[in-house]
Design a protein around this motif. Structure first.
Motif, short mmCIF file in Angstrom:
data_model
loop_
_atom_site.label_atom_id
_atom_site.label_comp_id
_atom_site.label_asym_id
_atom_site.label_seq_id
_atom_site.Cartn_x
_atom_site.Cartn_y
_atom_site.Cartn_z
N PRO A 102 -10.14 55.78 0.14
CA PRO A 102 -8.68 55.72 0.15
C PRO A 102 -8.20 54.35 -0.28
O PRO A 102 -8.97 53.40 -0.38
CB PRO A 102 -8.34 55.98 1.63
N LYS A 103 -6.90 54.24 -0.47
CA LYS A 103 -6.29 52.99 -0.91
C LYS A 103 -5.14 52.66 0.03
O LYS A 103 -4.48 53.56 0.52
CB LYS A 103 -5.79 53.15 -2.35
N ARG A 104 -4.93 51.38 0.28
CA ARG A 104 -3.83 50.95 1.14
C ARG A 104 -2.71 50.39 0.29
O ARG A 104 -2.96 49.68 -0.68
CB ARG A 104 -4.30 49.88 2.12
N ASP A 105 -1.48 50.68 0.69
CA ASP A 105 -0.32 50.17 -0.03
C ASP A 105 0.23 48.87 0.57
O ASP A 105 1.09 48.24 -0.02
CB ASP A 105 0.80 51.21 -0.04
N ASP A 106 -0.27 48.49 1.75
CA ASP A 106 0.28 47.31 2.43
C ASP A 106 -0.54 46.04 2.20
O ASP A 106 -0.26 45.01 2.80
CB ASP A 106 0.42 47.58 3.93
N ILE A 107 -1.56 46.10 1.33
CA ILE A 107 -2.33 44.91 0.97
C ILE A 107 -2.42 44.82 -0.55
O ILE A 107 -2.20 45.80 -1.26
CB ILE A 107 -3.76 44.90 1.57
N ASN A 108 -2.72 43.63 -1.03
CA ASN A 108 -2.92 43.42 -2.46
C ASN A 108 -4.39 43.68 -2.77
O ASN A 108 -5.26 42.93 -2.34
CB ASN A 108 -2.54 41.97 -2.81
N ILE A 109 -4.66 44.75 -3.49
CA ILE A 109 -6.04 45.06 -3.89
C ILE A 109 -6.22 44.60 -5.33
O ILE A 109 -5.48 45.03 -6.22
CB ILE A 109 -6.35 46.56 -3.75
N ILE A 110 -7.19 43.72 -5.51
CA ILE A 110 -7.54 43.24 -6.85
C ILE A 110 -8.82 43.95 -7.25
O ILE A 110 -9.90 43.63 -6.77
CB ILE A 110 -7.73 41.72 -6.88
N ALA A 111 -8.68 44.97 -8.08
CA ALA A 111 -9.84 45.71 -8.58
C ALA A 111 -10.29 45.03 -9.87
O ALA A 111 -9.53 44.94 -10.83
CB ALA A 111 -9.47 47.16 -8.85
N ILE A 112 -11.51 44.52 -9.85
CA ILE A 112 -12.02 43.79 -11.00
C ILE A 112 -13.41 44.31 -11.35
O ILE A 112 -14.24 44.50 -10.46
CB ILE A 112 -12.03 42.26 -10.71
N GLU A 113 -13.62 44.59 -12.61
CA GLU A 113 -14.92 45.08 -13.06
C GLU A 113 -15.89 43.90 -13.15
O GLU A 113 -16.28 43.46 -14.22
CB GLU A 113 -14.78 45.81 -14.39
N ALA A 114 -16.27 43.41 -11.99
CA ALA A 114 -17.04 42.17 -11.89
C ALA A 114 -18.41 42.27 -12.54
O ALA A 114 -18.86 41.31 -13.17
CB ALA A 114 -17.17 41.77 -10.42
N THR A 115 -19.06 43.40 -12.41
CA THR A 115 -20.39 43.53 -13.00
C THR A 115 -20.32 43.44 -14.51
O THR A 115 -21.13 42.75 -15.14
CB THR A 115 -21.06 44.85 -12.55
N GLU A 116 -19.34 44.12 -15.11
CA GLU A 116 -19.19 44.06 -16.57
C GLU A 116 -18.85 42.64 -17.03
O GLU A 116 -19.40 42.15 -18.02
CB GLU A 116 -18.11 45.04 -17.06
N LEU A 117 -17.95 41.98 -16.32
CA LEU A 117 -17.58 40.61 -16.68
C LEU A 117 -18.77 39.66 -16.53
O LEU A 117 -18.97 38.78 -17.36
CB LEU A 117 -16.39 40.14 -15.84
N ALA A 118 -19.57 39.86 -15.49
CA ALA A 118 -20.78 39.04 -15.30
C ALA A 118 -21.77 39.29 -16.43
O ALA A 118 -22.41 38.35 -16.92
CB ALA A 118 -21.40 39.33 -13.95
N ASN A 119 -21.90 40.54 -16.85
CA ASN A 119 -22.80 40.86 -17.97
C ASN A 119 -22.36 40.17 -19.25
O ASN A 119 -23.19 39.72 -20.04
CB ASN A 119 -22.88 42.37 -18.20
N GLU A 120 -21.05 40.07 -19.46
CA GLU A 120 -20.54 39.38 -20.64
C GLU A 120 -20.92 37.90 -20.63
O GLU A 120 -21.13 37.29 -21.68
CB GLU A 120 -19.02 39.52 -20.74
N ILE A 121 -21.02 37.32 -19.44
CA ILE A 121 -21.44 35.93 -19.30
C ILE A 121 -22.95 35.81 -19.52
O ILE A 121 -23.45 34.77 -19.91
CB ILE A 121 -21.04 35.37 -17.92
N GLY A 122 -23.65 36.92 -19.29
CA GLY A 122 -25.09 36.92 -19.52
C GLY A 122 -25.95 37.12 -18.30
O GLY A 122 -27.18 37.04 -18.39
N ASN A 123 -25.34 37.41 -17.13
CA ASN A 123 -26.14 37.57 -15.93
C ASN A 123 -25.36 38.44 -14.93
O ASN A 123 -24.39 37.99 -14.33
CB ASN A 123 -26.44 36.20 -15.33
N SER A 124 -25.81 39.67 -14.73
CA SER A 124 -25.09 40.61 -13.85
C SER A 124 -25.06 40.14 -12.40
O SER A 124 -24.19 40.57 -11.63
CB SER A 124 -25.70 42.00 -13.93
#
Length: 176
Positions: A102-124
């Motif tokens: 589920p998702k909450r509307d009363d908090i700021n959720i920052i969904a970030i594709e961290a694994t993909e971004l780390a792979n772009e840097i060269g290390n997952s």
């Protein structure tokens, strides 16, 4: 003023490392800090979480019932800790492997594709640091400069080649 942060994921995802970096950041900045790790039955692959408090005044209790902010790196951690972020708080989620349901509307959720971004840097394995970068703007007492000092203390002297990779990952998360 105090930052109360929960960090959670599988063992081996760097949860404890993020916690140490945040604690060192506060400590080197002359703040009061508390870092409490919690491991599941297995270290690598089991569950791991920690809480970090950074304050500009004495910390009277290390227990966090409701955190100001958090990072979750896997689905079980999201399911377990979603309710522990206080209304108005921020939760960074590695959306590469976590479904926001589920998702909450009363908090700021920052969904970030961290694994993909780390792979772009060269290390997952840098996904944890990408998430830390995404969280930093939400914290009051820790910033990029204090994190860089802490990382220099924690890894810079032992493995200087990893210092630049970690900084790049944090910057990537901040500039998502």
């Amino acid at each position: 003023m105090m930052d109360k942060v929960l960090l959670a994921g599988f063992g081996g995802q760097g949860v404890m490392f993020i916690g140490k970096v945040l604690a060192y950041s506060g400590m080197l900045g002359g703040r009061e800090v508390c870092w409490i790790p919690s491991y599941g039955p297995e270290m690598r692959g089991g569950t791991a979480n920690c809480s970090v408090l950074v304050a500009d005044e004495e910390i009277h209790s290390p227990v966090i019932s409701q955190a100001d902010a958090g990072i979750v790196l896997n689905q079980p951690s999201y399911d377990r800790f979603l309710g522990r972020i206080k209304p108005g708080g921020t939760l960074v989620v590695n959306s590469s492997i976590v479904k926001l349901n589920p998702k909450r509307d009363d908090i700021n959720i920052i969904a970030i594709e961290a694994t993909e971004l780390a792979n772009e840097i060269g290390n997952s394995s840098l996904a944890n640091m990408v998430c830390l970068g995404a969280l930093l703007p939400s914290l009051s007492l820790v910033n990029m400069e204090s994190v860089k000092k802490a990382m220099d203390e924690v890894i810079g002297k032992k493995k200087p080649e990893l210092y630049e990779l970690n900084v790049a990952a944090i910057n990537r998360g901040m500039n998502r």
